[in-house]
Design a protein around this motif. Structure first.
Motif, PDB file in Angstrom:
ATOM      1  N   ALA A   8       1.132  -1.015  -0.418  1.00 43.08           N
ATOM      2  CA  ALA A   8      -0.259  -0.099  -0.092  1.00 43.08           C
ATOM      3  C   ALA A   8       0.688   0.985  -0.028  1.00 43.08           C
ATOM      4  O   ALA A   8       0.997   2.240  -0.282  1.00 43.08           O
ATOM      5  N   HIS A   9       2.118   1.040   0.815  1.00 37.73           N
ATOM      6  CA  HIS A   9       2.709   2.612   0.255  1.00 37.73           C
ATOM      7  C   HIS A   9       3.811   2.943  -0.591  1.00 37.73           C
ATOM      8  O   HIS A   9       3.679   3.876  -0.516  1.00 37.73           O
ATOM      9  N   ARG A  10       3.928   1.321  -1.076  1.00 35.78           N
ATOM     10  CA  ARG A  10       4.410   1.467  -2.372  1.00 35.78           C
ATOM     11  C   ARG A  10       3.936   2.097  -3.904  1.00 35.78           C
ATOM     12  O   ARG A  10       4.325   2.800  -4.592  1.00 35.78           O
ATOM     13  N   MET A  11       2.324   1.927  -3.524  1.00 38.12           N
ATOM     14  CA  MET A  11       1.194   2.028  -4.218  1.00 38.12           C
ATOM     15  C   MET A  11       0.663   2.942  -3.950  1.00 38.12           C
ATOM     16  O   MET A  11       0.354   4.041  -5.696  1.00 38.12           O
ATOM     17  N   LEU A  12       0.906   3.473  -3.033  1.00 36.09           N
ATOM     18  CA  LEU A  12      -0.627   4.730  -2.985  1.00 36.09           C
ATOM     19  C   LEU A  12       0.947   5.877  -1.931  1.00 36.09           C
ATOM     20  O   LEU A  12      -0.274   6.948  -1.805  1.00 36.09           O
ATOM     21  N   GLY A  13       2.020   5.766  -1.221  1.00 34.24           N
ATOM     22  CA  GLY A  13       2.251   6.510  -0.454  1.00 34.24           C
ATOM     23  C   GLY A  13       1.674   6.810   0.866  1.00 34.24           C
ATOM     24  O   GLY A  13       1.755   5.741   1.584  1.00 34.24           O
ATOM     25  N   VAL A  14       1.363   7.740   1.317  1.00 35.20           N
ATOM     26  CA  VAL A  14      -0.353   8.033   2.521  1.00 35.20           C
ATOM     27  C   VAL A  14      -1.130   8.648   1.866  1.00 35.20           C
ATOM     28  O   VAL A  14      -2.358   8.694   3.103  1.00 35.20           O
ATOM     29  N   LYS A  15      -1.724   8.258   0.808  1.00 34.84           N
ATOM     30  CA  LYS A  15      -3.155   8.635   0.634  1.00 34.84           C
ATOM     31  C   LYS A  15      -4.408   7.775   1.326  1.00 34.84           C
ATOM     32  O   LYS A  15      -3.510   7.030   1.910  1.00 34.84           O
ATOM     33  N   MET A  16      -5.468   8.029   1.646  1.00 38.68           N
ATOM     34  CA  MET A  16      -6.615   7.869   2.017  1.00 38.68           C
ATOM     35  C   MET A  16      -6.667   6.429   1.430  1.00 38.68           C
ATOM     36  O   MET A  16      -6.967   6.421  -0.110  1.00 38.68           O
ATOM     37  N   GLY A  17      -6.646   5.596   2.091  1.00 36.20           N
ATOM     38  CA  GLY A  17      -8.010   3.646   1.702  1.00 36.20           C
ATOM     39  C   GLY A  17      -8.730   4.196   1.005  1.00 36.20           C
ATOM     40  O   GLY A  17      -9.429   5.251   0.783  1.00 36.20           O
ATOM     41  N   THR A  18      -8.991   3.323   0.147  1.00 41.73           N
ATOM     42  CA  THR A  18     -11.016   3.150  -0.279  1.00 41.73           C
ATOM     43  C   THR A  18     -11.745   3.014   0.757  1.00 41.73           C
ATOM     44  O   THR A  18     -12.614   3.387  -0.148  1.00 41.73           O
ATOM     45  N   GLY A  19     -11.224   1.947   1.257  1.00 46.49           N
ATOM     46  CA  GLY A  19     -12.295   2.304   2.536  1.00 46.49           C
ATOM     47  C   GLY A  19     -12.737   3.413   3.418  1.00 46.49           C
ATOM     48  O   GLY A  19     -13.246   3.097   4.742  1.00 46.49           O
ATOM     49  N   GLY A  20     -11.488   4.446   3.529  1.00 49.53           N
ATOM     50  CA  GLY A  20     -11.660   5.953   3.905  1.00 49.53           C
ATOM     51  C   GLY A  20     -10.801   5.966   5.550  1.00 49.53           C
ATOM     52  O   GLY A  20     -10.740   5.997   6.141  1.00 49.53           O
ATOM     53  N   SER A  21      -9.609   4.696   5.480  1.00 56.49           N
ATOM     54  CA  SER A  21      -8.586   4.237   6.725  1.00 56.49           C
ATOM     55  C   SER A  21      -7.825   4.868   6.244  1.00 56.49           C
ATOM     56  O   SER A  21      -7.932   5.588   4.791  1.00 56.49           O
ATOM     57  N   SER A  22      -6.551   5.563   6.967  1.00 56.64           N
ATOM     58  CA  SER A  22      -5.573   6.149   7.151  1.00 56.64           C
ATOM     59  C   SER A  22      -4.443   5.449   5.936  1.00 56.64           C
ATOM     60  O   SER A  22      -2.930   5.428   5.510  1.00 56.64           O
ATOM     61  N   GLY A  23      -4.979   3.978   4.927  1.00 58.85           N
ATOM     62  CA  GLY A  23      -4.764   3.201   4.076  1.00 58.85           C
ATOM     63  C   GLY A  23      -3.185   3.121   4.996  1.00 58.85           C
ATOM     64  O   GLY A  23      -3.300   1.994   6.089  1.00 58.85           O
ATOM     65  N   PHE A  24      -2.133   3.151   4.882  1.00 63.26           N
ATOM     66  CA  PHE A  24      -1.030   2.706   5.161  1.00 63.26           C
ATOM     67  C   PHE A  24      -0.004   2.359   6.486  1.00 63.26           C
ATOM     68  O   PHE A  24      -0.100   1.726   7.297  1.00 63.26           O
ATOM     69  N   HIS A  25      -0.244   3.294   7.327  1.00 65.33           N
ATOM     70  CA  HIS A  25       0.090   4.333   8.388  1.00 65.33           C
ATOM     71  C   HIS A  25      -1.528   3.013   9.073  1.00 65.33           C
ATOM     72  O   HIS A  25      -0.935   2.158  10.232  1.00 65.33           O
ATOM     73  N   TYR A  26      -2.647   2.836   8.722  1.00 61.49           N
ATOM     74  CA  TYR A  26      -3.690   1.679   9.680  1.00 61.49           C
ATOM     75  C   TYR A  26      -2.990  -0.065   8.990  1.00 61.49           C
ATOM     76  O   TYR A  26      -3.125  -0.103  10.222  1.00 61.49           O
ATOM     77  N   LEU A  27      -2.716  -0.294   8.344  1.00 62.67           N
ATOM     78  CA  LEU A  27      -2.173  -1.458   7.947  1.00 62.67           C
ATOM     79  C   LEU A  27      -0.428  -1.703   8.730  1.00 62.67           C
ATOM     80  O   LEU A  27      -0.875  -2.465   9.041  1.00 62.67           O
ATOM     81  N   THR A  28      -0.057  -0.428   8.868  1.00 63.40           N
ATOM     82  CA  THR A  28       1.623  -0.965   9.727  1.00 63.40           C
ATOM     83  C   THR A  28       0.527  -1.275  10.894  1.00 63.40           C
ATOM     84  O   THR A  28       1.571  -2.593  11.747  1.00 63.40           O
ATOM     85  N   HIS A  29      -0.244   0.016  11.486  1.00 60.78           N
ATOM     86  CA  HIS A  29      -0.261  -0.185  13.219  1.00 60.78           C
ATOM     87  C   HIS A  29      -1.019  -1.904  13.312  1.00 60.78           C
ATOM     88  O   HIS A  29      -1.754  -2.164  13.901  1.00 60.78           O
ATOM     89  N   ALA A  30      -2.269  -1.904  12.168  1.00 58.87           N
ATOM     90  CA  ALA A  30      -3.115  -3.729  13.005  1.00 58.87           C
ATOM     91  C   ALA A  30      -1.358  -4.652  12.603  1.00 58.87           C
ATOM     92  O   ALA A  30      -1.741  -5.570  12.656  1.00 58.87           O
ATOM     93  N   ALA A  31      -0.794  -4.243  11.627  1.00 57.00           N
ATOM     94  CA  ALA A  31       0.344  -5.594  11.952  1.00 57.00           C
ATOM     95  C   ALA A  31       0.993  -6.168  12.616  1.00 57.00           C
ATOM     96  O   ALA A  31       1.241  -7.218  13.347  1.00 57.00           O
ATOM     97  N   ALA A  32       0.924  -5.120  13.458  1.00 56.74           N
ATOM     98  CA  ALA A  32       1.320  -5.061  14.339  1.00 56.74           C
ATOM     99  C   ALA A  32       1.272  -5.078  16.130  1.00 56.74           C
ATOM    100  O   ALA A  32       0.799  -5.891  17.121  1.00 56.74           O
ATOM    101  N   LYS A  33      -0.520  -4.917  15.869  1.00 57.77           N
ATOM    102  CA  LYS A  33      -1.492  -4.950  17.178  1.00 57.77           C
ATOM    103  C   LYS A  33      -2.355  -6.257  16.652  1.00 57.77           C
ATOM    104  O   LYS A  33      -2.397  -7.291  17.919  1.00 57.77           O
TER     105      LYS A  33
END
Length: 492
Positions: A430-455
């Protein structure tokens, strides 16, 4: 013809531009949903098991037989024409849509098919675990199911490599059309997390709303219904470990009766061995739970157990003392403590404090009250009994009867690790494709996915188990009777 073709391409591009200019608000009346976009209702119901159909035929009669034969005939008709979607010209190609969107859809459909298979395996593992006594043969079957899930997840992690052949610009060619559909709406992946035992409190925050609220009403109902169908795999494993009559702390033995006192020497030795004998391991032959219950009904709470924890505490104390002496000797390097500089003293104090923290971890495992406090804080999920049983299985994994239980716990660790790796790869992509753009579902995109991976972890307790391991040479020696009990009959 080239001019006509170019004119048609321009027309198609203009139409695409008009569609892109439509705001998300204009499409809220009928928003695009993940399942509809991928056509999952058809794909995920296309698997007809001929073995199940034959069984139904025998039970339901000739009408069902005709229906089953009709399904087989239709499957052979193959209405799909693989050449129909191939571009015949540049204008035709432009009209077919963005080239990379086809790959995007295929990849996600493939993920969903594999999620279905994973759920198929996990559901059977749940069924096998959800009983009062899990025989050794059943444990072997559960390991087989979990090992298959592990291998599927390895494949799913690698699948990102194919998706990353799409460039960020290639993704932008069609991304605008996907709002507000999102992989977050995958019912199967949410069911998978629920099946394993991911708690709501362990989920990364997503728009300050429950993750369920992003699913359709129908899918929300399905997920809530599934939650109450059967305990999660995490809870079933914990219950299984809790029921294991693992090695207990030593307690005073009851005084021998006059008849026992008068018995011969071999009987006395057998009685002494019995005081230090463990019950069978998880899934061991016979019914260890029944044997433990018989021992308790006699009022003899030690006869079935080896006093492991007293030996374990001694081994930990020796290990910690050895570590402390090494740290101090390394810091002093032959000097007196008064000769250390202020910086060296601070570094030594820091190392000794860290070592004290490790010692407190060991104390938490061995003290039920401290463990209960840690569990209340959310530092641990397993119960005290389950954690201790898992530790013994891990420490004595080389014993034949304990090896199966160890392999099962290791498979759970592998699944949790690979799911984390899958989320990490998703985040990086997601970071590679979108940088820090918002996800299509309204999430913070890369930042949300990174947090989810750790949690989003389920079996953290099994990972943290390594904190309490001690070297093999420090393990309490097993009495011969116990070692024979934990071996196969052919070794006697």
């Amino acid at each position: 013809s080239d001019g006509i073709d170019g004119f048609m391409i321009d027309g198609v591009q203009e139409e695409l531009s008009k569609r892109r200019r439509k705001s998300i608000a204009e499409r809220q009346g009928s928003p695009l949903y993940y399942h509809a976009y991928l056509g999952l209702d058809k794909i995920l119901t296309a698997q007809t098991l001929m073995s199940a159909a034959k069984l139904d035929v025998q039970q339901a009669g000739e009408g069902a037989a005709q229906e089953a034969r009709r399904a087989i005939d239709q499957a052979g008709a193959c209405p799909y024409d693989p050449t129909a979607s191939l571009a015949q010209s540049e204008s035709h190609k432009a009209a077919l849509g963005a080239h990379d969107e086809h790959l995007f859809i295929i990849i996600h459909q493939t993920y969903e098919l594999w999620f279905k298979q994973i759920l198929w395996e996990l559901a059977d593992a749940q069924r096998l675990f959800d009983q009062d006594y899990v025989p050794e043969r059943t444990v072997s079957t559960i390991i087989s199911r979990l090992t298959r899930v592990v291998e599927i997840f390895r494949l799913l992690v690698d699948q990102f490599t194919i998706l990353e052949t799409m460039s960020p610009l290639g993704f932008l060619d069609f991304r605008d059309f996907l709002f507000p559909a999102s992989g977050f709406q995958s019912l199967q992946f949410r069911t998978l997390e629920q099946t394993l035992g991911l708690q709501d409190t362990d989920r990364a925050s997503y728009g300050q709303r429950s993750f369920c609220s992003y699913l359709s009403q129908q899918h929300q109902g399905m997920l809530k219904s599934h939650e109450t169908t059967r305990p999660s795999l995490h809870d079933l494993v914990m219950r299984w470990l809790e029921r294991t009559p693992f090695l207990s702390a030593e307690t005073p033995s009851p005084s021998p009766s006059p008849s026992l006192a008068a018995s011969d020497e071999s009987a006395e030795e057998e009685q002494e061995e019995r005081k230090t004998s463990p019950a069978p391991a998880p899934g061991a032959g016979g019914c260890p739970h029944a044997k433990a219950a018989q021992a308790q009904s006699r009022g003899d709470h030690t006869s079935q157990f080896f006093s492991f924890w007293r030996h374990y505490e001694d081994s930990v104390a020796r290990m910690m003392d050895k570590d402390k002496r090494f740290i101090v000797a390394d810091a002093l390097a032959g000097r007196a403590e008064e000769e250390l500089s202020t910086e060296e003293k601070e570094r030594l104090d820091k190392q000794l404090k860290e070592m004290q923290g490790r010692a407190e971890h060991f104390e938490t495992l061995m003290d039920p009250e401290k463990f209960a406090a840690a569990r209340e804080r959310g530092d641990v999920r397993f119960s005290h009994k389950a954690m201790q049983a898992a530790l013994i299985v891990t420490l004595y994994q080389d014993e034949p009867i304990l090896n199966q239980a160890h392999r099962l716990l290791r498979a759970l660790v592998d699944i949790d690790e690979l799911m984390t790796m899958w989320r990490q790869r998703h985040s990086l992509m997601a970071h590679r494709m979108l940088g820090v753009k918002m996800g299509t579902g309204g999430s913070s995109g890369f930042h949300y996915l990174t947090h989810a991976a750790a949690k989003h972890r389920v079996f953290k307790d099994l990972f943290n188990l390594s904190t309490f391991l001690i070297p093999r040479h420090e393990l309490p020696p097993l009495p011969d009777r116990i070692r024979r009990h934990l071996s196969f009959a052919a070794e006697h």
